[in-house]
Design an enzyme around this catalytic site. Sequence first.
Site, PDB file in Angstrom:
ATOM      1  N   GLN A 226       1.097   0.556   6.541  1.00 34.18           N
ATOM      2  CA  GLN A 226       0.962   0.214   5.123  1.00 34.18           C
ATOM      3  C   GLN A 226       2.310   0.083   4.451  1.00 34.18           C
ATOM      4  O   GLN A 226       2.398  -0.468   3.367  1.00 34.18           O
ATOM      5  CB  GLN A 226       0.170   1.287   4.392  1.00 34.18           C
ATOM      6  CG  GLN A 226      -1.236   1.421   4.923  1.00 34.18           C
ATOM      7  CD  GLN A 226      -2.040   2.391   4.095  1.00 34.18           C
ATOM      8  OE1 GLN A 226      -2.467   2.069   3.005  1.00 34.18           O
ATOM      9  NE2 GLN A 226      -2.225   3.584   4.602  1.00 34.18           N
ATOM     10  N   HIS A 227       3.340   0.670   5.058  1.00 28.54           N
ATOM     11  CA  HIS A 227       4.696   0.588   4.516  1.00 28.54           C
ATOM     12  C   HIS A 227       5.608  -0.007   5.581  1.00 28.54           C
ATOM     13  O   HIS A 227       6.415   0.687   6.171  1.00 28.54           O
ATOM     14  CB  HIS A 227       5.210   1.984   4.136  1.00 28.54           C
ATOM     15  CG  HIS A 227       4.559   2.572   2.935  1.00 28.54           C
ATOM     16  ND1 HIS A 227       5.002   3.728   2.334  1.00 28.54           N
ATOM     17  CD2 HIS A 227       3.493   2.176   2.215  1.00 28.54           C
ATOM     18  CE1 HIS A 227       4.233   3.999   1.291  1.00 28.54           C
ATOM     19  NE2 HIS A 227       3.311   3.087   1.206  1.00 28.54           N
ATOM     20  N   SER A 228       5.434  -1.282   5.843  1.00 22.97           N
ATOM     21  CA  SER A 228       6.250  -1.942   6.852  1.00 22.97           C
ATOM     22  C   SER A 228       7.242  -2.853   6.148  1.00 22.97           C
ATOM     23  O   SER A 228       6.913  -3.474   5.143  1.00 22.97           O
ATOM     24  CB  SER A 228       5.370  -2.763   7.793  1.00 22.97           C
ATOM     25  OG  SER A 228       4.453  -1.925   8.457  1.00 22.97           O
TER      26      SER A 228
ATOM     27  N   ALA B 172       0.836  -1.196   0.000  1.00 26.39           N
ATOM     28  CA  ALA B 172       0.000   0.000   0.000  1.00 26.39           C
ATOM     29  C   ALA B 172       0.869   1.244   0.000  1.00 26.39           C
ATOM     30  O   ALA B 172       1.964   1.240   0.520  1.00 26.39           O
ATOM     31  CB  ALA B 172      -0.849   0.005   1.256  1.00 26.39           C
TER      32      ALA B 172
END
Lengths: 260, 586
Positions: free
Chosen positions: B505-507, A2
């Site tokens: 969401q940006h892991s 995402a």
Amino acid sequence: MADNNNTDNNTNGDSGISRRTFIKNTGLVTGGIVGGGLLGGILGNQWQTGTQTDTGGATDEEGDTNRVDEARMFFTRDADFNVLSAATERIFPEDDNGPGAIGLGVPYFIDRQLAGSWGDNIHEYMQGPFSQGEDSQGFQSALTRGQIFLQGVRQINEVSQDGFGEAFADLEEEQQNEILSAFEDGEVDMRGVTSPTFFNMLLQGTLQGAYSDPLYGGNRNMDGWRMKEYPGPVMSYMNEIEEEEFIVMDPISISDHHTN
Amino acid sequence: MPTQLDKVDVVTVGVGWTGGIIAAELSKAGYQVVGLERGGEVTVDDYLHSKDQLKYDSRIGLMHSLSNDTVTYRNNQDMEALPIRENSNLRNGTHTGGGGKHWAGQTWRYLPYDFEIYSQTVDRYGEEKIPEGMTIQDWGITYDELEPYYDRFEQTAGISGEEGSFGPERSNPYPTPPLKESYPMRMFREAADNLGYHPYRLPSANISETYENPDGQTIYACQYCSFCANYGCDFAAKSDPVITVIPTAQETGNFELRTGSNVTRILYEGDQATGVLFTDLETGEEFEQPADIVVLTSYTFNNVRLLLLSEIGDPYDPETGEGVIGKNFTDHHGPDSSCAAIGFFEDQKFNLHMGAGALGIVYDDFVGDNFDHTDEDFIHGGMVRYQQGGANPMTNNEVPNGTPNWGREFKEKSLYYANRSLVVNFMFNSMPYQDHYLDLDPTYTDSDGDPLIRMTYDFSDHDRSLFNFGIDLCVEMLEEMGADIIEPNEEMDRFEVESTGFTFQHSSGGAIMGDSPDTSAVNNYLQMWDMDNLFVVGASAFPHFGAPNPTATAGALAYRAAEGIEEYLENGGGLLVKERERTKHT
């Protein structure tokens, strides 16, 4: 993978992140807003003539005797729903810009939302053990949103009776604001949830009811969008995206997509 | 007993961008591929009539429901981790397409500096430049080695963009020209030029003109409708696995998609994977899918969790720094999303209802090692950005400080300023630390009783330095753009799950790549050092998080992994990269 546009989110009023202020033109800030005139010039007439009613400015559908949009799914007691209605109207009041929460159908919007998956926390992780934890760890209540709203509106009425000897819906505007502020500031003890958590749900629910697509029962007649000069789900701005001038469009809704 | 299915060449766990790329490449090469996806099947027909902000933006209708499982969170090891309970606070993809359906579409390459961050930092500034506890390491691959795979991903996705002044070098221009420039973008460009910076438009997967990719899939021209991030695109104008790599795989006849299939274990004998165990979520039935190659192509959390649940690889130990599974967990939006300032303009209204997910402009004078860090208390850096995704009226309620957030004055001012505010932010990198990691939670489980993944992670001093550096640049930009009131966010003491920017969401990290099994889980083909027919693909392989968004790097690594898998199948197995300094711990 995402990659949500985080810039849209990170300055929301509910973000919990405070801001410092660099004021270049203090006159414009302390001098207040000229806005009522601006928007009032466009919208004022339709609110000040004709359709103003004691429902807070709702526009009646002509001759419609089957108003399903004013039937309730969740709230069984009139007293609870009256508190909800009055509270949402204080959060988003009718004014020269246009209708308030009641006129926009917000209480019915919230009623429907609470009757569905959102009110039942269907998409939330609801397994125990439950522990309040630290503020950084977020919502930890074992209660569903439906349970929190019911407890919340009843407690608003209790605080109202205790403090003013009257039902919340019958109080003066300033008295109602005082009670809601007490919930917002965490001065009311609730069971299984904090009062600011409840108040924040009420606030978000009110704004969602004012500005979501009319198919959910709020934003009646798209008047929430009209006040904000928001045109709804327009299919394309290919020919307008480079324009410098602000463009006001008559809004459309999802129902226009389905019927066209 | 689980039902045994027929053996296939390759099974992928998850069918988003990375699973779709693996499936497309190997099925085109003639191998039998099964894609197991725990969500349902989504096609472009599902996107029609979907311009619904309540459903997709507020209630995040395209993302994974937390009803059965979530992630637990704590700021540090002294706290008890608690589950993230509200799905709005943990926005991970689901269904075919995964996060590639609802992404905004920014498609960045990381910098040559990123891939050699440890050695380049030490070479230029000395070892003491690296703060204590920061566990940066080289990626085991250089930018030049990865460049052809970046190119492949950009060609597949039809990315629109223009080159910046600082590179990195490209073998081909962007497949399509950059998106149009809105008026606020032109304001940003002019202001950045005035300040002596080097602005250019964001590389975007919302593409500027109709494009046919090398696999024959068509992506249409973006309409700037603003229903982009968090939505599927009803014009098929946002590059997405659902309209690119998944149909490419399906058209070969060699790809079987099984939706509603939740993989619970990787199966293996000795150091060879034999397949996966999964549950059909519609019937409850358990199956074993045998395969020559198992590829984990789920999100970071689930890739790492499956390794830990299956007891593959050495779990990371934050006390000693040894072990690799769970190591170097970072989150991008955690530190960077609050680094933003808002400017209110009294005499100007903007068409903020128009936009696209990756419509925007940036300057990158202060990222990577583009400037001298000798006098800075941080390394790397970030990019100053204006992005016009399109304002959602439910959340576009900005009012200057001192205004109540409900009631008469709020209504008046939120309406007045709805089209009079612009946000500039500083998108910066996120560094790994010895005490930031993933492991299995000791208390909370999914509905099957398996432990959830536990995240131990917080704001670092390095993040604070970058925040303070970046926020001044945001203010400077808004001043130059002529804002009347400028309000920068204040630095957060620590991460908070409910702050709206921190939605995981940006892991990245947890199964990182490198050149030695002592310090990494996978090699530069994303092949497990300890199990050479198991590949772990995605941002779980990033040893740190670069300044911009991750998808192109994850996509490039997926193309590289696909090439490695093909080589492995052709040559009868073995490690694809020579190990360096193998001194395995027992």
